[in-house]
Design a protein around this motif. Structure first.
Motif, PDB file in Angstrom:
ATOM      1  N   GLU A  13     -22.929  37.023  69.749  1.00 20.94           N
ATOM      2  CA  GLU A  13     -23.367  37.115  71.138  1.00 20.94           C
ATOM      3  C   GLU A  13     -22.743  38.338  71.778  1.00 20.94           C
ATOM      4  O   GLU A  13     -21.603  38.699  71.454  1.00 20.94           O
ATOM      5  CB  GLU A  13     -22.983  35.844  71.901  1.00 20.94           C
ATOM      6  CG  GLU A  13     -23.756  34.617  71.433  1.00 20.94           C
ATOM      7  CD  GLU A  13     -23.590  33.423  72.347  1.00 20.94           C
ATOM      8  OE1 GLU A  13     -22.798  33.503  73.320  1.00 20.94           O
ATOM      9  OE2 GLU A  13     -24.258  32.400  72.092  1.00 20.94           O
ATOM     10  N   LYS A  14     -23.487  38.949  72.668  1.00 16.74           N
ATOM     11  CA  LYS A  14     -23.029  40.152  73.360  1.00 16.74           C
ATOM     12  C   LYS A  14     -22.970  39.873  74.855  1.00 16.74           C
ATOM     13  O   LYS A  14     -23.926  39.351  75.434  1.00 16.74           O
ATOM     14  CB  LYS A  14     -23.994  41.308  73.079  1.00 16.74           C
ATOM     15  CG  LYS A  14     -23.643  42.620  73.776  1.00 16.74           C
ATOM     16  CD  LYS A  14     -24.684  43.685  73.445  1.00 16.74           C
ATOM     17  CE  LYS A  14     -24.414  44.981  74.187  1.00 16.74           C
ATOM     18  NZ  LYS A  14     -25.456  46.007  73.903  1.00 16.74           N
ATOM     19  N   HIS A  15     -21.847  40.204  75.465  1.00 18.36           N
ATOM     20  CA  HIS A  15     -21.651  39.952  76.892  1.00 18.36           C
ATOM     21  C   HIS A  15     -21.000  41.169  77.544  1.00 18.36           C
ATOM     22  O   HIS A  15     -20.115  41.799  76.958  1.00 18.36           O
ATOM     23  CB  HIS A  15     -20.749  38.736  77.117  1.00 18.36           C
ATOM     24  CG  HIS A  15     -21.279  37.467  76.534  1.00 18.36           C
ATOM     25  ND1 HIS A  15     -22.058  36.586  77.233  1.00 18.36           N
ATOM     26  CD2 HIS A  15     -21.128  36.932  75.293  1.00 18.36           C
ATOM     27  CE1 HIS A  15     -22.371  35.556  76.467  1.00 18.36           C
ATOM     28  NE2 HIS A  15     -21.815  35.746  75.289  1.00 18.36           N
ATOM     29  N   GLY A  16     -21.425  41.487  78.757  1.00 16.01           N
ATOM     30  CA  GLY A  16     -20.824  42.575  79.506  1.00 16.01           C
ATOM     31  C   GLY A  16     -21.426  43.921  79.174  1.00 16.01           C
ATOM     32  O   GLY A  16     -22.182  44.074  78.215  1.00 16.01           O
ATOM     33  N   GLU A  17     -21.047  44.910  79.986  1.00 20.84           N
ATOM     34  CA  GLU A  17     -21.586  46.255  79.811  1.00 20.84           C
ATOM     35  C   GLU A  17     -20.494  47.312  79.918  1.00 20.84           C
ATOM     36  O   GLU A  17     -20.758  48.454  80.283  1.00 20.84           O
ATOM     37  CB  GLU A  17     -22.681  46.522  80.853  1.00 20.84           C
ATOM     38  CG  GLU A  17     -23.886  45.583  80.730  1.00 20.84           C
ATOM     39  CD  GLU A  17     -24.954  45.851  81.783  1.00 20.84           C
ATOM     40  OE1 GLU A  17     -24.695  46.694  82.672  1.00 20.84           O
ATOM     41  OE2 GLU A  17     -26.024  45.232  81.698  1.00 20.84           O
ATOM     42  N   GLY A  18     -19.274  46.937  79.600  1.00 17.52           N
ATOM     43  CA  GLY A  18     -18.179  47.891  79.671  1.00 17.52           C
ATOM     44  C   GLY A  18     -18.286  48.988  78.634  1.00 17.52           C
ATOM     45  O   GLY A  18     -18.953  48.839  77.611  1.00 17.52           O
ATOM     46  N   GLU A  19     -17.623  50.085  78.881  1.00 15.66           N
ATOM     47  CA  GLU A  19     -17.696  51.241  77.973  1.00 15.66           C
ATOM     48  C   GLU A  19     -17.068  50.928  76.622  1.00 15.66           C
ATOM     49  O   GLU A  19     -17.531  51.415  75.587  1.00 15.66           O
ATOM     50  CB  GLU A  19     -16.986  52.440  78.613  1.00 15.66           C
ATOM     51  CG  GLU A  19     -17.019  53.692  77.771  1.00 15.66           C
ATOM     52  CD  GLU A  19     -16.350  54.874  78.454  1.00 15.66           C
ATOM     53  OE1 GLU A  19     -16.163  55.899  77.772  1.00 15.66           O
ATOM     54  OE2 GLU A  19     -16.009  54.755  79.643  1.00 15.66           O
ATOM     55  N   THR A  20     -16.024  50.120  76.617  1.00 15.79           N
ATOM     56  CA  THR A  20     -15.290  49.843  75.384  1.00 15.79           C
ATOM     57  C   THR A  20     -15.749  48.538  74.743  1.00 15.79           C
ATOM     58  O   THR A  20     -15.761  47.496  75.396  1.00 15.79           O
ATOM     59  CB  THR A  20     -13.780  49.754  75.663  1.00 15.79           C
ATOM     60  OG1 THR A  20     -13.334  50.970  76.258  1.00 15.79           O
ATOM     61  CG2 THR A  20     -13.006  49.501  74.376  1.00 15.79           C
ATOM     62  N   PRO A  21     -16.116  48.551  73.471  1.00 14.93           N
ATOM     63  CA  PRO A  21     -16.498  47.317  72.779  1.00 14.93           C
ATOM     64  C   PRO A  21     -15.262  46.494  72.411  1.00 14.93           C
ATOM     65  O   PRO A  21     -14.219  47.039  72.062  1.00 14.93           O
ATOM     66  CB  PRO A  21     -17.232  47.800  71.535  1.00 14.93           C
ATOM     67  CG  PRO A  21     -16.758  49.190  71.319  1.00 14.93           C
ATOM     68  CD  PRO A  21     -16.340  49.747  72.633  1.00 14.93           C
ATOM     69  N   PHE A  22     -15.414  45.172  72.488  1.00 15.02           N
ATOM     70  CA  PHE A  22     -14.305  44.242  72.228  1.00 15.02           C
ATOM     71  C   PHE A  22     -14.826  43.141  71.309  1.00 15.02           C
ATOM     72  O   PHE A  22     -15.657  42.344  71.707  1.00 15.02           O
ATOM     73  CB  PHE A  22     -13.807  43.650  73.554  1.00 15.02           C
ATOM     74  CG  PHE A  22     -12.409  43.114  73.520  1.00 15.02           C
ATOM     75  CD1 PHE A  22     -11.996  42.227  72.540  1.00 15.02           C
ATOM     76  CD2 PHE A  22     -11.495  43.493  74.490  1.00 15.02           C
ATOM     77  CE1 PHE A  22     -10.704  41.736  72.515  1.00 15.02           C
ATOM     78  CE2 PHE A  22     -10.196  43.004  74.485  1.00 15.02           C
ATOM     79  CZ  PHE A  22      -9.796  42.123  73.491  1.00 15.02           C
ATOM     80  N   LEU A  23     -14.341  43.110  70.069  1.00 15.07           N
ATOM     81  CA  LEU A  23     -14.783  42.110  69.095  1.00 15.07           C
ATOM     82  C   LEU A  23     -13.855  40.893  69.128  1.00 15.07           C
ATOM     83  O   LEU A  23     -12.631  41.042  69.173  1.00 15.07           O
ATOM     84  CB  LEU A  23     -14.782  42.695  67.681  1.00 15.07           C
ATOM     85  CG  LEU A  23     -16.000  43.514  67.252  1.00 15.07           C
ATOM     86  CD1 LEU A  23     -16.167  44.751  68.121  1.00 15.07           C
ATOM     87  CD2 LEU A  23     -15.873  43.927  65.786  1.00 15.07           C
ATOM     88  N   LEU A  24     -14.448  39.709  69.080  1.00 16.93           N
ATOM     89  CA  LEU A  24     -13.705  38.452  69.035  1.00 16.93           C
ATOM     90  C   LEU A  24     -14.086  37.688  67.772  1.00 16.93           C
ATOM     91  O   LEU A  24     -15.279  37.494  67.503  1.00 16.93           O
ATOM     92  CB  LEU A  24     -14.026  37.587  70.252  1.00 16.93           C
ATOM     93  CG  LEU A  24     -13.697  38.150  71.636  1.00 16.93           C
ATOM     94  CD1 LEU A  24     -14.181  37.180  72.713  1.00 16.93           C
ATOM     95  CD2 LEU A  24     -12.209  38.409  71.786  1.00 16.93           C
ATOM     96  N   VAL A  25     -13.092  37.228  67.017  1.00 16.04           N
ATOM     97  CA  VAL A  25     -13.358  36.461  65.802  1.00 16.04           C
ATOM     98  C   VAL A  25     -12.489  35.205  65.786  1.00 16.04           C
ATOM     99  O   VAL A  25     -11.270  35.271  65.959  1.00 16.04           O
ATOM    100  CB  VAL A  25     -13.111  37.298  64.534  1.00 16.04           C
ATOM    101  CG1 VAL A  25     -13.382  36.461  63.286  1.00 16.04           C
ATOM    102  CG2 VAL A  25     -14.015  38.529  64.531  1.00 16.04           C
TER     103      VAL A  25
END
Length: 223
Positions: A13-25
């Motif tokens: 799932e993808k949430h938000g539109e910030g410049e920096t990508p943040f992966l959660l596992v």
């Protein structure tokens, strides 16, 4: 959303539109849903990708589960989506995946954050390791087999990690505290936080407590 990587279909799932990508596992036997409380907070500043590891959640199930395959999936995910300098947070098994990702694919991440990770199966506290062994004996499955047979990460491998790293664990974690301290001590440029009063997942699973810990670390490395 679904994506095919390494002959494996992963759900994310993808949430938000910030410049920096943040992966959660997530951890063993879980899914991205453990981050439902954390995601909205992170999505205020980042583009968050919450991923179901292979064999978990809505992702396809292979015949066997191996941490190195999961790390390879994350590297392929970053490449497939052309993510630039992503941040990575992994809980428990997700933390192991994060360590292997940073070790084996050193150019992928801008920062690594892990909690409740271990280097060897024997790093679990005795009572918890016995519980997993009993569970696997009574009901064998890939989740418990994985816990009992992997990972095998050396201090020499930890020394290869070349990104700022946050190492977290609860004060009452199922991972021996000396192991958490060993991980932090052998990763250059790492920050160690033992979270008072918390167990393995009480501050990370379905909790917003994790948010301030991650943000404090990220602010410290950008100052």
């Amino acid at each position: 959303m679904y994506i095919q990587l390494n002959s494996q279909i992963l759900y994310y799932e993808k949430h938000g539109e910030g410049e920096t990508p943040f992966l959660l596992v997530h951890g063993n036997g879980e899914s991205h849903e453990i981050f439902d409380e954390l995601i909205p907070k992170l999505a205020e500043d980042y583009t968050v990708y919450a991923i179901d590891s292979r064999g978990h959640g809505k992702s396809a199930t292979p015949k066997e589960l191996h941490y190195e395959d999961m790390a390879a999936d994350m590297a392929a995910f970053i490449d497939a989506l052309s993510l630039k300098s992503p941040l990575f947070y992994g809980f428990s098994d997700g933390g192991i995946v994060g360590l292997l990702l940073a070790i084996q694919y050193p150019s992928k991440l801008a920062a690594l954050m892990i909690s409740g990770a271990n280097l060897e199966p024997s790093d679990l506290r005795g009572s918890d390791l016995r519980r997993v062994k009993k569970e696997h004996k009574n009901n064998p499955c890939e989740f418990t087999r994985l816990l009992l047979e992997e990972p095998h990460i050396s201090v020499e491998q930890l020394a290869q990690i070349n990104v700022p790293t946050l190492v977290l664990a609860g004060e009452k974690d199922i991972i021996r505290e000396k192991v958490t301290r060993k991980i932090a001590a052998n990763i250059p440029d790492s920050t160690l936080v033992i979270v008072p009063g918390e167990d393995h997942g009480s501050y990370a699973v379905h909790s917003v407590k994790l948010y301030s810990l991650l943000k404090d670390f990220l602010q410290s490395i950008t100052q």
